[in-house]
Motif scaffolding. Structure first.
Motif, PDB file in Angstrom:
ATOM      1  N   THR A   1       3.995  -5.857   7.008  1.00 12.94           N
ATOM      2  CA  THR A   1       2.968  -6.881   7.257  1.00 12.94           C
ATOM      3  C   THR A   1       2.096  -7.112   6.035  1.00 12.94           C
ATOM      4  OG1 THR A   1       1.506  -5.211   8.205  1.00 12.94           O
ATOM      5  CG2 THR A   1       2.889  -6.455   9.733  1.00 12.94           C
ATOM      6  N   GLU A   2       2.047  -6.128   5.169  1.00 12.48           N
ATOM      7  CA  GLU A   2       1.245  -6.267   3.956  1.00 12.48           C
ATOM      8  C   GLU A   2       2.047  -5.763   2.767  1.00 12.48           C
ATOM      9  OE1 GLU A   2      -3.196  -5.127   2.293  1.00 12.48           O
ATOM     10  OE2 GLU A   2      -2.621  -4.547   4.320  1.00 12.48           O
ATOM     11  N   ILE A   3       2.201  -6.626   1.776  1.00 14.26           N
ATOM     12  CA  ILE A   3       2.967  -6.311   0.574  1.00 14.26           C
ATOM     13  C   ILE A   3       2.075  -6.582  -0.631  1.00 14.26           C
ATOM     14  CG2 ILE A   3       5.001  -6.932  -0.789  1.00 14.26           C
ATOM     15  CD1 ILE A   3       6.235  -8.003   1.804  1.00 14.26           C
ATOM     16  N   GLY A   4       2.166  -5.738  -1.620  1.00 19.72           N
ATOM     17  CA  GLY A   4       1.372  -5.952  -2.818  1.00 19.72           C
ATOM     18  C   GLY A   4       2.003  -5.321  -4.041  1.00 19.72           C
ATOM     19  N   CYS A   5       1.349  -5.572  -5.157  1.00 19.23           N
ATOM     20  CA  CYS A   5       1.804  -5.052  -6.426  1.00 19.23           C
ATOM     21  C   CYS A   5       1.005  -3.789  -6.753  1.00 19.23           C
ATOM     22  CB  CYS A   5       1.592  -6.137  -7.486  1.00 19.23           C
ATOM     23  SG  CYS A   5       2.307  -5.749  -9.071  1.00 19.23           S
ATOM     24  N   VAL A   6       1.701  -2.665  -6.881  1.00 17.81           N
ATOM     25  CA  VAL A   6       1.058  -1.390  -7.172  1.00 17.81           C
ATOM     26  C   VAL A   6       1.662  -0.857  -8.466  1.00 17.81           C
ATOM     27  CG1 VAL A   6       0.638   0.958  -6.345  1.00 17.81           C
ATOM     28  CG2 VAL A   6       0.758  -0.936  -4.699  1.00 17.81           C
ATOM     29  N   ASP A   7       0.854  -0.762  -9.504  1.00 19.35           N
ATOM     30  CA  ASP A   7       1.296  -0.259 -10.805  1.00 19.35           C
ATOM     31  C   ASP A   7       2.540  -0.996 -11.301  1.00 19.35           C
ATOM     32  OD1 ASP A   7      -0.774   1.633 -10.847  1.00 19.35           O
ATOM     33  OD2 ASP A   7       0.445   3.089  -9.753  1.00 19.35           O
ATOM     34  N   GLY A   8       2.564  -2.330 -11.138  1.00 20.21           N
ATOM     35  CA  GLY A   8       3.658  -3.141 -11.632  1.00 20.21           C
ATOM     36  C   GLY A   8       4.896  -3.154 -10.784  1.00 20.21           C
ATOM     37  N   VAL A   9       4.823  -2.561  -9.576  1.00 19.93           N
ATOM     38  CA  VAL A   9       5.966  -2.498  -8.670  1.00 19.93           C
ATOM     39  C   VAL A   9       5.535  -3.038  -7.306  1.00 19.93           C
ATOM     40  CG1 VAL A   9       7.618  -0.960  -7.527  1.00 19.93           C
ATOM     41  CG2 VAL A   9       6.877  -0.468  -9.860  1.00 19.93           C
ATOM     42  N   CYS A  10       6.365  -3.893  -6.730  1.00 16.51           N
ATOM     43  CA  CYS A  10       6.088  -4.405  -5.402  1.00 16.51           C
ATOM     44  C   CYS A  10       6.303  -3.287  -4.388  1.00 16.51           C
ATOM     45  CB  CYS A  10       6.996  -5.584  -5.065  1.00 16.51           C
ATOM     46  SG  CYS A  10       6.585  -7.080  -5.989  1.00 16.51           S
ATOM     47  N   ALA A  11       5.387  -3.207  -3.399  1.00 20.25           N
ATOM     48  CA  ALA A  11       5.480  -2.139  -2.395  1.00 20.25           C
ATOM     49  C   ALA A  11       4.910  -2.629  -1.077  1.00 20.25           C
ATOM     50  CB  ALA A  11       4.707  -0.909  -2.872  1.00 20.25           C
TER      51      ALA A  11
END
Length: 126
Positions: free
Chosen positions: A113-123
């Protein structure tokens, strides 16, 4: 490598129009793992940042139906290519399941339900 993938897709498509089961029954765990690794390496080759964004795609084919998981990827990927590769993998795994009489839990796997960019990697953030 792209040529090999396209060739395999063509063979798989021809196989779906034939009664000959030789090609379909030749799908192995090794072939599935190789294709899965290719897809995951392709996704990993695209870094993300907040301006690009991320998305997800259903991946795998449970014997009961539905995907095993959702892959999270940067919107910088060639989406058509990724969708085609995932569709090919899903069809290969579906055919493998039929050929081997595979079973699984029938739990429904929901997309993140929630996706984001963490340290240059999608997660998935949930």
């Amino acid at each position: 490598m792209k040529l090999l993938t396209k060739l395999f897709l063509i063979v798989l498509l021809f196989q779906s129009f034939q009664c000959d089961e030789d090609i379909a029954t030749s799908i192995t765990v090794e072939m599935l793992n190789e294709k899965k690794n290719e897809i995951k390496e392709y996704i990993a080759s695209f870094p993300c940042d907040e301006s690009i964004g991320c998305n997800s795609i259903a991946f795998g084919s449970k014997p009961c139906g539905g995907p095993w998981e959702y892959l999270v990827f940067s919107n910088a990927v060639d989406l058509t290519f990724l969708e085609n590769e995932v569709e090919l993998y899903n069809e290969m795994e579906h055919q493998f399941n039929i050929n081997t009489g595979a079973t699984s839990d029938c739990a429904v796997v929901l997309p993140p339900t929630e996706i984001g960019c963490v340290d240059g990697v999608c997660a998935a953030l949930d």
